[in-house]
Write a protein that holds these residues in place. Structure first.
Motif, PDB file in Angstrom:
ATOM      1  N   LEU A 219       7.602 -16.870  17.165  1.00  0.00           N
ATOM      2  CA  LEU A 219       7.025 -15.526  17.201  1.00  0.00           C
ATOM      3  C   LEU A 219       7.428 -14.782  18.465  1.00  0.00           C
ATOM      4  CD1 LEU A 219       3.573 -16.395  15.684  1.00  0.00           C
ATOM      5  CD2 LEU A 219       5.080 -14.597  14.850  1.00  0.00           C
ATOM      6  N   LYS A 220       7.593 -13.471  18.281  1.00  0.00           N
ATOM      7  CA  LYS A 220       7.987 -12.584  19.364  1.00  0.00           C
ATOM      8  C   LYS A 220       6.901 -11.528  19.568  1.00  0.00           C
ATOM      9  CE  LYS A 220      12.802 -12.940  17.830  1.00  0.00           C
ATOM     10  NZ  LYS A 220      13.986 -12.171  17.374  1.00  0.00           N
ATOM     11  N   ALA A 221       6.914 -10.905  20.716  1.00  0.00           N
ATOM     12  CA  ALA A 221       5.930  -9.864  20.990  1.00  0.00           C
ATOM     13  C   ALA A 221       6.000  -8.753  19.949  1.00  0.00           C
ATOM     14  CB  ALA A 221       6.146  -9.305  22.394  1.00  0.00           C
ATOM     15  N   GLU A 222       7.203  -8.462  19.483  1.00  0.00           N
ATOM     16  CA  GLU A 222       7.355  -7.393  18.494  1.00  0.00           C
ATOM     17  C   GLU A 222       6.837  -7.746  17.108  1.00  0.00           C
ATOM     18  OE1 GLU A 222       9.707  -8.668  20.512  1.00  0.00           O
ATOM     19  OE2 GLU A 222      11.661  -8.747  19.520  1.00  0.00           O
ATOM     20  N   ASP A 223       6.394  -8.982  16.925  1.00  0.00           N
ATOM     21  CA  ASP A 223       5.746  -9.351  15.668  1.00  0.00           C
ATOM     22  C   ASP A 223       4.263  -8.981  15.668  1.00  0.00           C
ATOM     23  OD1 ASP A 223       7.691 -12.358  15.736  1.00  0.00           O
ATOM     24  OD2 ASP A 223       8.041 -10.590  14.475  1.00  0.00           O
ATOM     25  N   THR A 224       3.760  -8.540  16.803  1.00  0.00           N
ATOM     26  CA  THR A 224       2.363  -8.139  16.897  1.00  0.00           C
ATOM     27  C   THR A 224       2.073  -6.987  15.948  1.00  0.00           C
ATOM     28  OG1 THR A 224       2.130  -8.876  19.187  1.00  0.00           O
ATOM     29  CG2 THR A 224       0.614  -7.167  18.428  1.00  0.00           C
ATOM     30  N   ALA A 225       1.083  -7.183  15.094  1.00  0.00           N
ATOM     31  CA  ALA A 225       0.744  -6.173  14.084  1.00  0.00           C
ATOM     32  C   ALA A 225      -0.452  -6.672  13.281  1.00  0.00           C
ATOM     33  CB  ALA A 225       1.923  -5.920  13.144  1.00  0.00           C
ATOM     34  N   VAL A 226      -0.971  -5.775  12.464  1.00  0.00           N
ATOM     35  CA  VAL A 226      -1.909  -6.189  11.418  1.00  0.00           C
ATOM     36  C   VAL A 226      -1.076  -6.534  10.189  1.00  0.00           C
ATOM     37  CG1 VAL A 226      -3.858  -5.532   9.976  1.00  0.00           C
ATOM     38  CG2 VAL A 226      -3.733  -4.717  12.339  1.00  0.00           C
ATOM     39  N   TYR A 227      -1.311  -7.706   9.649  1.00  0.00           N
ATOM     40  CA  TYR A 227      -0.548  -8.178   8.502  1.00  0.00           C
ATOM     41  C   TYR A 227      -1.398  -8.065   7.244  1.00  0.00           C
ATOM     42  CZ  TYR A 227       3.205  -9.983  11.406  1.00  0.00           C
ATOM     43  OH  TYR A 227       4.273 -10.102  12.270  1.00  0.00           O
ATOM     44  N   TYR A 228      -0.773  -7.540   6.194  1.00  0.00           N
ATOM     45  CA  TYR A 228      -1.436  -7.344   4.918  1.00  0.00           C
ATOM     46  C   TYR A 228      -0.671  -8.063   3.821  1.00  0.00           C
ATOM     47  CZ  TYR A 228      -3.508  -3.306   7.337  1.00  0.00           C
ATOM     48  OH  TYR A 228      -4.156  -2.486   8.221  1.00  0.00           O
ATOM     49  N   CYS A 229      -1.402  -8.545   2.816  1.00  0.00           N
ATOM     50  CA  CYS A 229      -0.720  -9.047   1.631  1.00  0.00           C
ATOM     51  C   CYS A 229      -0.982  -8.085   0.466  1.00  0.00           C
ATOM     52  CB  CYS A 229      -1.162 -10.458   1.272  1.00  0.00           C
ATOM     53  SG  CYS A 229      -2.921 -10.703   0.993  1.00  0.00           S
ATOM     54  N   ALA A 230      -0.038  -8.050  -0.435  1.00  0.00           N
ATOM     55  CA  ALA A 230      -0.125  -7.183  -1.605  1.00  0.00           C
ATOM     56  C   ALA A 230       0.433  -7.927  -2.803  1.00  0.00           C
ATOM     57  CB  ALA A 230       0.641  -5.883  -1.383  1.00  0.00           C
ATOM     58  N   ALA A 231      -0.029  -7.549  -3.990  1.00  0.00           N
ATOM     59  CA  ALA A 231       0.431  -8.202  -5.215  1.00  0.00           C
ATOM     60  C   ALA A 231       0.638  -7.172  -6.308  1.00  0.00           C
ATOM     61  CB  ALA A 231      -0.579  -9.262  -5.661  1.00  0.00           C
ATOM     62  N   ASP A 232       1.590  -7.445  -7.144  1.00  0.00           N
ATOM     63  CA  ASP A 232       1.862  -6.567  -8.287  1.00  0.00           C
ATOM     64  C   ASP A 232       2.630  -7.367  -9.331  1.00  0.00           C
ATOM     65  OD1 ASP A 232       1.800  -3.305  -8.639  1.00  0.00           O
ATOM     66  OD2 ASP A 232       3.311  -4.297  -9.878  1.00  0.00           O
ATOM     67  N   ARG A 233       2.485  -6.959 -10.573  1.00  0.00           N
ATOM     68  CA  ARG A 233       3.230  -7.647 -11.650  1.00  0.00           C
ATOM     69  C   ARG A 233       4.732  -7.367 -11.574  1.00  0.00           C
ATOM     70  NH1 ARG A 233       0.373 -10.104 -15.549  1.00  0.00           N
ATOM     71  NH2 ARG A 233      -1.857  -9.629 -15.757  1.00  0.00           N
ATOM     72  N   TYR A 234       5.090  -6.285 -10.887  1.00  0.00           N
ATOM     73  CA  TYR A 234       6.488  -5.888 -10.836  1.00  0.00           C
ATOM     74  C   TYR A 234       7.085  -6.150  -9.448  1.00  0.00           C
ATOM     75  CZ  TYR A 234       5.334  -3.633 -15.209  1.00  0.00           C
ATOM     76  OH  TYR A 234       4.921  -3.403 -16.482  1.00  0.00           O
ATOM     77  N   TRP A 235       8.169  -6.851  -9.423  1.00  0.00           N
ATOM     78  CA  TRP A 235       8.867  -7.224  -8.191  1.00  0.00           C
ATOM     79  C   TRP A 235       9.260  -5.989  -7.381  1.00  0.00           C
ATOM     80  CZ3 TRP A 235       9.597 -11.169  -5.109  1.00  0.00           C
ATOM     81  CH2 TRP A 235      10.740 -11.273  -4.313  1.00  0.00           C
ATOM     82  N   TYR A 236       9.759  -4.969  -8.104  1.00  0.00           N
ATOM     83  CA  TYR A 236      10.281  -3.816  -7.382  1.00  0.00           C
ATOM     84  C   TYR A 236       9.188  -3.080  -6.623  1.00  0.00           C
ATOM     85  CZ  TYR A 236       8.435  -0.220 -10.562  1.00  0.00           C
ATOM     86  OH  TYR A 236       7.620   0.617 -11.260  1.00  0.00           O
ATOM     87  N   LYS A 237       7.968  -3.162  -7.084  1.00  0.00           N
ATOM     88  CA  LYS A 237       6.879  -2.471  -6.385  1.00  0.00           C
ATOM     89  C   LYS A 237       6.546  -3.148  -5.067  1.00  0.00           C
ATOM     90  CE  LYS A 237       4.441  -0.277 -10.212  1.00  0.00           C
ATOM     91  NZ  LYS A 237       3.091  -0.097 -10.837  1.00  0.00           N
ATOM     92  N   ILE A 238       6.793  -4.434  -4.988  1.00  0.00           N
ATOM     93  CA  ILE A 238       6.540  -5.154  -3.745  1.00  0.00           C
ATOM     94  C   ILE A 238       7.683  -4.948  -2.761  1.00  0.00           C
ATOM     95  CG2 ILE A 238       6.287  -7.445  -2.722  1.00  0.00           C
ATOM     96  CD1 ILE A 238       3.791  -6.600  -4.144  1.00  0.00           C
TER      97      ILE A 238
END
Length: 125
Positions: A85-104
């Motif tokens: 891990l690097k300092a620039e990885d600092t963030a709020v991380y979110y997960c998302a899901a969808d039936r369609y690959w392209y939407k992710i």
């Protein structure tokens, strides 16, 4: 589908964390799932995605070789193993899901149907 992200925390540069995204619902294996992150003052960006079957993955160039996305459909959970891990990885991380690959995998996941709450990752240098 309801998503619950967890596993964030404070880590020193060079360290590792594993994020989890737990999902409700019996058909989670049919959903592509992705991880996104947003740092203060910046737009949300795509990090990694995995197909419902787990057969295909896709990474942002900035994390390729350091992060690994995986899933355990028996546990309805997607993981993001983050190494070096690097300092620039600092963030709020979110997960998302969808039936369609392209939407992710396009438009920063903007049209993805389901989002979890964020989990904070802070990397100290």
């Amino acid at each position: 589908v309801q998503l619950q992200a967890s596993g964030g925390g404070l880590v020193q540069a060079g360290g590792s964390l594993r994020l989890s995204c737990a999902a409700s619902g019996r058909t989670f294996s049919t959903y592509a799932t992705g991880w996104f992150r947003q740092a203060p003052g910046k737009e949300r960006e795509f990090v990694a995605a995995i197909q419902g079957s787990g057969g295909g993955t896709y990474y942002a160039d900035s994390v390729k070789g350091r992060f690994t996305i995986s899933r355990d459909n028996a546990k309805n959970t997607v993981y993001l193993q983050m190494n070096s891990l690097k300092a620039e990885d600092t963030a709020v991380y979110y997960c998302a899901a969808d039936r369609y690959w392209y939407k992710i995998t396009t438009a920063r996941g903007r049209s993805s149907d389901y989002w979890g709450q964020g989990t904070q990752v802070t990397v100290s240098s």
